[in-house]
Design an enzyme around this catalytic site. Structure first.
Site, PDB file in Angstrom:
ATOM      1  N   LYS A  77       0.950  -1.207   0.056  1.00 31.42           N
ATOM      2  CA  LYS A  77       0.020  -0.082  -0.118  1.00 31.42           C
ATOM      3  C   LYS A  77       0.779   1.229  -0.030  1.00 31.42           C
ATOM      4  O   LYS A  77       1.795   1.277   0.559  1.00 31.42           O
ATOM      5  CB  LYS A  77      -0.803  -0.042   1.203  1.00 31.42           C
ATOM      6  CG  LYS A  77      -1.925   0.976   1.297  1.00 31.42           C
ATOM      7  CD  LYS A  77      -2.739   0.638   2.795  1.00 31.42           C
ATOM      8  CE  LYS A  77      -3.723   1.836   2.877  1.00 31.42           C
ATOM      9  NZ  LYS A  77      -4.717   1.437   4.240  1.00 31.42           N
ATOM     10  N   SER A 117      -9.273   0.852   3.393  1.00 34.96           N
ATOM     11  CA  SER A 117      -8.761   1.710   2.780  1.00 34.96           C
ATOM     12  C   SER A 117      -7.482   1.032   1.801  1.00 34.96           C
ATOM     13  O   SER A 117      -7.279   1.894   0.850  1.00 34.96           O
ATOM     14  CB  SER A 117      -8.048   2.959   3.457  1.00 34.96           C
ATOM     15  OG  SER A 117      -7.154   2.125   4.335  1.00 34.96           O
ATOM     16  N   SER A 122      -9.203  -1.662   7.475  1.00 33.45           N
ATOM     17  CA  SER A 122      -8.735  -1.136   6.483  1.00 33.45           C
ATOM     18  C   SER A 122      -7.764  -2.572   5.689  1.00 33.45           C
ATOM     19  O   SER A 122      -7.587  -2.310   4.518  1.00 33.45           O
ATOM     20  CB  SER A 122      -7.612  -0.148   6.163  1.00 33.45           C
ATOM     21  OG  SER A 122      -8.526   0.974   6.502  1.00 33.45           O
TER      22      SER A 122
END
Length: 570
Positions: free
Chosen positions: A141, A225, A249
């Site tokens: 990420k 996320s 997330s």
């Protein structure tokens, strides 16, 4: 394709975003750039994953990228495959996945090729690998810094800076501890994946590359996320990936995209020198999570990372090596707490069916299930928000101001009116005490299950939903407590994909009477046809710092599901 919007009609922040998108596209080798007809075909399909996506791959790429982590490492170690072959195959697949699914913010293919060539030379010269992850392609990420590339964390104002600041000397130089550990173990980072603007939403959208849809059903969200990582893992764009989690997330996009993941307790994996939203909020801290195609993959990665002794470098990591003894779970019969709903929002039919399947499979395997009735999960939601929203949105508006970019539509409801006054310190203290008391009550409840368990011990783990829906219709995510409870407790959890939504089976129950106003909104948002084909997953929760145990128990659940399915086919 290159962004065709002319810079002359854009604002400054739009120009910056367009330039960034074009730079990313130019890092894809020309031979891997998909034709307009393939792109149009892919984007017009309901399901991207499966026959269509596999059909555009050559035989070697398809073969290599369908191997699990253990098989890849064995093949590289035994010289059946070179690191360059493996890295090239996953880079190609990641390039295709991004062009069709919009899930990558930074491409590292050139660096990855050089590293793979070095690893091949090392193996040839020394007759041994550089580490246990030698040649393994990984993605992260875009919160993790990697030397040579930017970290925008989905903020336009961070492009060309170090976390929004110019002239620091840290730009493209600083590396996160996790990244350093991966390099030392022999892993090869190939890309950094997209995330939602601000991190504070369960879908993935930002002003740099836009929205990331679900490759299983392109009418639905990939979650957030860490949604870019979830979607890329579903499309097998790397062998294994990393996200971050402060309220689900990692778990949410893993569930929505039909992959496995582990969200550990704080202090097990290094987060030092990673970017973050509201970085001073450490009462409910962000943790690193691992996302992949199997429980075995998660175990290999977790064990490998702990072998670097991250606590020697990251002061937030606890000195706790991998404990093999926790993988040995006593006897053949386990006991599980089982939660169908939290008393606030009932999950949609696909999730309820996934829970029934798991329940039946575990009972068939002679495991015991007890109804899980812990302290109020609704209270945990209040506690979670009291910390994550304590700054009143100040950090969000500070980052927006760097470029003038607007809030994405998904955040308008929560932050559209501008920053609010931050919580005063005395209220913050009160909330901290409330959190400690809630954790104590939950711990006491868990321990009390020993009185109803034939073994005389508390339940080994808890089965519960991750979200009240299988993926989600964009803009319809309203209840996060199934995932955020894990962060409030600082427990550890593993996501397991179970089945897929089926419009013929998972029908809307018009006679259902909602438990709450929020439940009514969630129930009315269910559309059996729209959700058809979306992964339906569950999570297995264990207590703090029981990562080795939860992974072992999760494998028991997976084995039980496989055995149950075999029996059902006869």
């Amino acid at each position: 394709m290159l962004d065709t919007i002319t810079q002359s009609i854009g604002t400054d922040w739009q120009d910056t975003a367009i330039k960034k998108r074009n730079e990313t596209y130019e890092k894809i080798p020309r031979a891997w750039r998909l034709s307009p007809s393939v792109l149009l075909d892919g984007k017009s399909r309901r399901q991207l994953i499966g026959d269509f996506f596999n059909g555009i791959l050559d035989e070697e790429t398809l073969h290599i990228t369908t191997l699990d982590v253990a098989d890849l490492l064995t093949a590289i170690r035994s010289c059946l495959l070179s690191s360059r072959q493996v890295v090239s195959a996953f880079c190609k697949r990641a390039a295709y996945a991004h062009q069709l699914n919009n899930n990558i913010l930074e491409i590292l293919f050139t660096t990855a090729f050089s590293r793979a060539d070095y690893l091949d030379r090392y193996l040839k010269e020394h007759g041994s690998t550089i580490g246990p992850l030698h040649g393994l392609p990984v993605t992260l990420k875009d919160q993790f810094h990697i030397t040579g590339v930017e970290t925008s964390m989905a903020w336009v104002g961070w492009i060309g800076t170090f976390e929004g600041k110019k002239g620091t000397g840290k730009e493209k130089v600083i590396e996160s501890d996790l990244t350093k550990d991966l390099w030392s173990l022999g892993a090869v980072p190939i890309a950094k994946t997209s995330l939602v603007q601000s991190l504070w939403y369960g879908e993935t959208n930002n002003n740099i590359i836009g929205y990331t849809m679900n490759p299983h059903n392109q009418h639905l969200s990939a979650g957030g996320s860490s949604g870019g990582e979830g979607a890329l893992q579903a499309l097998r764009g790397s062998a294994i990936g990393f996200g971050t989690d402060i309220g689900g997330s990692v778990s949410i996009p893993s569930a929505f995209n039909g992959i496995f993941s582990i969200k550990p307790s704080h202090g097990r994996l290094p987060f030092k020198d990673a970017a973050n939203s509201s970085p001073g909020q450490m009462i409910i801290p962000t943790v690193v999570g691992i996302m992949g195609a199997s429980i075995t993959s998660l175990q290999i990665m977790f064990r490998s990372l702990l072998s670097t002794r991250p606590w020697l470098r990251d002061p937030e990591c606890i000195s706790l090596p991998w404990r093999a003894e926790m993988e040995t779970i006593g006897g053949s019969r386990l006991s599980f707490g089982f939660m169908q709903h939290d008393g606030v929002v009932l999950p949609h039919p696909p999730i309820l069916r996934a829970l029934r399947i798991v329940s039946q499979a575990l009972k068939a395997g002679n495991h015991k299930l007890v109804k899980w009735e812990p302290p109020s999960h609704a209270e945990s939601s209040e506690i979670h928000r009291s910390f994550t929203e304590a700054d009143g949105g100040a950090d969000i508006f500070e980052q927006l101001a760097l470029s003038g970019e607007p809030l994405i539509p998904e955040l308008q409801r929560s932050f559209g009116s501008g920053p609010r006054p931050p919580l005063n310190v005395l209220e913050f203290y009160k909330n901290t005490i409330r959190l400690k008391e809630f954790r104590a009550r939950y711990q006491e409840y868990w321990s009390s299950t020993s009185s109803t368990n034939p073994t005389g011990a508390p339940v080994d783990a808890v089965i519960l939903p991750i979200a009240p829906h299988a993926a989600v219709i964009p803009g319809k995510y309203i209840h996060y407590t199934y995932s955020s409870i894990i962060n409030v407790l600082d427990y550890t959890t593993v996501v397991i994909p179970v089945t897929k939504a089926d419009s013929r089976i998972d029908v809307f129950d018009s006679k259902y009477k909602p438990m709450s106003e929020k439940d009514e909104k969630n129930w009315k948002a269910y559309d059996a046809e729209m959700y058809d084909g979306a992964p339906a997953s569950i999570q297995v929760m264990c207590r703090r710092h029981e990562e080795e145990k939860v992974l072992a128990i999760a494998q028991v659940v997976v084995d039980a599901l496989e055995e149950y399915r075999r029996e059902e086919t006869f």
